[in-house]
Write an enzyme that holds these catalytic residues in place. Structure first.
Site, PDB file in Angstrom:
ATOM      1  CE1 TYR A 264      -4.693  -2.613   4.826  1.00 50.48           C
ATOM      2  CE2 TYR A 264      -3.647   0.057   3.931  1.00 50.48           C
ATOM      3  CZ  TYR A 264      -4.131  -1.101   3.416  1.00 50.48           C
ATOM      4  OH  TYR A 264      -4.584  -1.948   2.173  1.00 50.48           O
TER       5      TYR A 264
ATOM      6  CB  SER B  42      -0.832   0.334   1.375  1.00 50.41           C
ATOM      7  OG  SER B  42      -1.818   1.383   1.762  1.00 50.41           O
TER       8      SER B  42
HETATM    9  N1  LIG Z   1      -8.025  -0.130  -2.366  1.00 50.06           N
HETATM   10  C1  LIG Z   1      -7.128   0.288  -2.202  1.00 50.06           C
HETATM   11  O1  LIG Z   1      -7.442   1.977  -1.538  1.00 50.06           O
HETATM   12  C2  LIG Z   1      -5.881  -0.274  -1.701  1.00 50.06           C
HETATM   13  C3  LIG Z   1      -4.812   0.420  -1.562  1.00 50.06           C
HETATM   14  C4  LIG Z   1      -3.646  -0.075  -1.185  1.00 50.06           C
HETATM   15  C5  LIG Z   1      -3.438  -1.050  -0.884  1.00 50.06           C
HETATM   16  N2  LIG Z   1      -4.695  -1.787  -1.432  1.00 50.06           N
HETATM   17  C6  LIG Z   1      -4.664  -3.274  -0.920  1.00 50.06           C
HETATM   18  O2  LIG Z   1      -5.017  -4.290  -1.820  1.00 50.06           O
HETATM   19  C7  LIG Z   1      -5.229  -5.016  -1.577  1.00 50.06           C
HETATM   20  C8  LIG Z   1      -6.486  -5.656  -1.948  1.00 50.06           C
HETATM   21  O3  LIG Z   1      -7.772  -4.559  -1.714  1.00 50.06           O
HETATM   22  P1  LIG Z   1      -8.784  -4.104  -1.884  1.00 50.06           P
HETATM   23  O4  LIG Z   1      -9.386  -2.834  -1.990  1.00 50.06           O
HETATM   24  O5  LIG Z   1      -9.214  -5.255  -3.080  1.00 50.06           O
HETATM   25  O6  LIG Z   1      -9.604  -4.848  -1.338  1.00 50.06           O
HETATM   26  P2  LIG Z   1     -11.597  -5.945  -0.662  1.00 50.06           P
HETATM   27  O7  LIG Z   1     -12.740  -5.147  -2.125  1.00 50.06           O
HETATM   28  O8  LIG Z   1     -11.943  -5.691   0.574  1.00 50.06           O
HETATM   29  O9  LIG Z   1     -11.045  -6.773  -1.653  1.00 50.06           O
HETATM   30  C9  LIG Z   1     -10.924  -8.141  -0.216  1.00 50.06           C
HETATM   31  C10 LIG Z   1     -10.410  -9.283  -1.616  1.00 50.06           C
HETATM   32  O10 LIG Z   1      -9.288  -9.700  -0.345  1.00 50.06           O
HETATM   33  C11 LIG Z   1      -9.968 -11.446   0.204  1.00 50.06           C
HETATM   34  N3  LIG Z   1     -10.021 -11.693   0.802  1.00 50.06           N
HETATM   35  C12 LIG Z   1     -10.128 -11.071   2.369  1.00 50.06           C
HETATM   36  N4  LIG Z   1      -9.731 -12.102   3.951  1.00 50.06           N
HETATM   37  C13 LIG Z   1      -9.509 -13.172   2.897  1.00 50.06           C
HETATM   38  C14 LIG Z   1      -8.851 -13.816   3.870  1.00 50.06           C
HETATM   39  N5  LIG Z   1      -9.170 -13.618   5.185  1.00 50.06           N
HETATM   40  N6  LIG Z   1      -9.016 -15.381   2.948  1.00 50.06           N
HETATM   41  C15 LIG Z   1      -9.119 -14.747   1.250  1.00 50.06           C
HETATM   42  N7  LIG Z   1      -8.978 -14.089   0.914  1.00 50.06           N
HETATM   43  C16 LIG Z   1      -9.726 -12.821   1.765  1.00 50.06           C
HETATM   44  C17 LIG Z   1     -11.533 -11.067  -0.216  1.00 50.06           C
HETATM   45  O11 LIG Z   1     -12.368 -12.161  -1.142  1.00 50.06           O
HETATM   46  P3  LIG Z   1     -13.811 -12.325  -0.432  1.00 50.06           P
HETATM   47  O12 LIG Z   1     -14.212 -11.968  -1.658  1.00 50.06           O
HETATM   48  O13 LIG Z   1     -14.411 -13.934  -0.811  1.00 50.06           O
HETATM   49  O14 LIG Z   1     -14.125 -11.667   0.229  1.00 50.06           O
HETATM   50  C18 LIG Z   1     -11.476 -10.209  -1.440  1.00 50.06           C
HETATM   51  O15 LIG Z   1     -11.580 -11.044  -2.780  1.00 50.06           O
HETATM   52  C19 LIG Z   1      -5.219  -5.787  -0.407  1.00 50.06           C
HETATM   53  O16 LIG Z   1      -4.048  -5.608   0.017  1.00 50.06           O
HETATM   54  C20 LIG Z   1      -4.748  -4.091   0.241  1.00 50.06           C
HETATM   55  O17 LIG Z   1      -4.726  -4.046   1.577  1.00 50.06           O
HETATM   56  C21 LIG Z   1      -6.195  -1.332  -1.513  1.00 50.06           C
END
Ligand SMILES: NC(=O)c1ccc[n+]([C@@H]2O[C@H](COP(=O)([O-])OP(=O)(O)OC[C@H]3O[C@@H](n4cnc5c(N)ncnc54)[C@H](OP(=O)(O)O)[C@@H]3O)[C@@H](O)[C@H]2O)c1
Length: 245
Positions: free
Chosen positions: A154, A140
């Protein structure tokens, strides 16, 4: 097609950034397995979408907080498709809270999913990966700079991912396996939805004044996974539209 004949596993590929990565890797010709925990329907839809375009995909139910489930998922992907060339650790959670309020349960869960599962998946993947293998961890941009309170666990977890990435470059270099991190900035997903009051504030801090899209992170991952990125190792690429520039 940059990734023809490559086999990939993406953790947390059912929604958001992980789903964007799965789609990009498949578009570039990779066979893609991915894990999910709750979104069975979304996972099925992505598999069907890839198969409809003559691709190969597999969704695996595996809770990243359970190390055995993570190891089993890696082994299942490798066994089903006959090896593993690319591992992308994207599954993650964000538990906000000021230091006085954040529970140890939330702290521990954050570290189980965002940090320990990454370590475990890499350990398992290395049993299958040959020279030319690629490991990409989703961190991130908050590890560089974050303007808001209440994100300590986080941000700590993502800093751990950055440290793991740079240190493992030394372990894996002799095996000709690269490991890198991608640090997304605000990207429109369920974790960080666009269109909220928070998003409006965040966008004021961004040069582009707009959120990223999951596929924009997927493109960076696809590049790092490809042969074109063969000399990039142990580093972090920030994809945040210049927010932390
Ligand atoms: N969005 C942002 O602005 C942002 C910025 C920087 C970094 N990130 C990072 O990018 C990554 C994805 O984030 P996102 O925004 O796409 O999040 P999201 O929309 O909440 O999606 C999370 C994904 O991770 C899966 N997941 C969550 N907990 C899990 C577990 N215990 N076991 C297996 N799978 C799990 C979910 O599966 P299910 O669908 O089955 O629940 C979903 O596919 C994360 O590492 C996050 O920290 C995001």
């Amino acid at each position: 097609m940059k990734l023809k004949n490559k086999i990939a596993l993406v953790t947390g590929g059912s929604r958001g950034i992980g789903a964007g990565i799965v789609r990009k890797l498949a578009e570039e010709g990779a066979t893609v397995a991915f894990t999910y925990v709750g979104s069975e329907k979304f996972a099925e839809d992505i598999v069907n979408e890839i198969k409809a375009k003559d691709g190969r995909a597999l969704a695996i139910l595996a809770d990243s907080s359970d190390p055995k489930a993570v190891t089993d998922a890696v082994n299942q992907a490798a066994k089903t498709f006959g090896g593993l060339d690319i591992l992308v650790n994207s599954a993650g959670i964000s538990k906000g809270g000021m230091i006085d309020d954040l529970s140890l349960e939330d702290f521990d869960l954050t570290f189980k999913i965002n940090v320990r599962a990454v370590f475990v998946a890499i350990q398992a993947a290395l049993k299958h990966m040959k020279a030319g293998g690629r490991i990409i961890n989703i961190g991130s941009n908050t590890v560089k700079f974050f303007s808001f309170p209440g994100a300590s666990a986080y941000v700590m977890s993502k800093a751990a991912v950055a440290g793991l990435t740079s240190s493992l470059a030394r372990d894996l270099g002799p095996r000709e396996i690269t490991i890198n991190a991608v640090h997304p900035g605000p990207t429109a997903t369920d974790m960080n939805p666009d269109g909220t009051e928070f998003a409006t504030t965040v966008k004021q801090l961004m040069p582009f004044k707009k959120y990223g899209k999951p596929e924009e992170i997927g493109s960076v991952v696809a590049f790092l996974a490809s042969g074109e990125a063969s000399f990039i190792n142990g580093t972090s690429i920030v994809a945040d539209g210049g927010q932390t520039a």
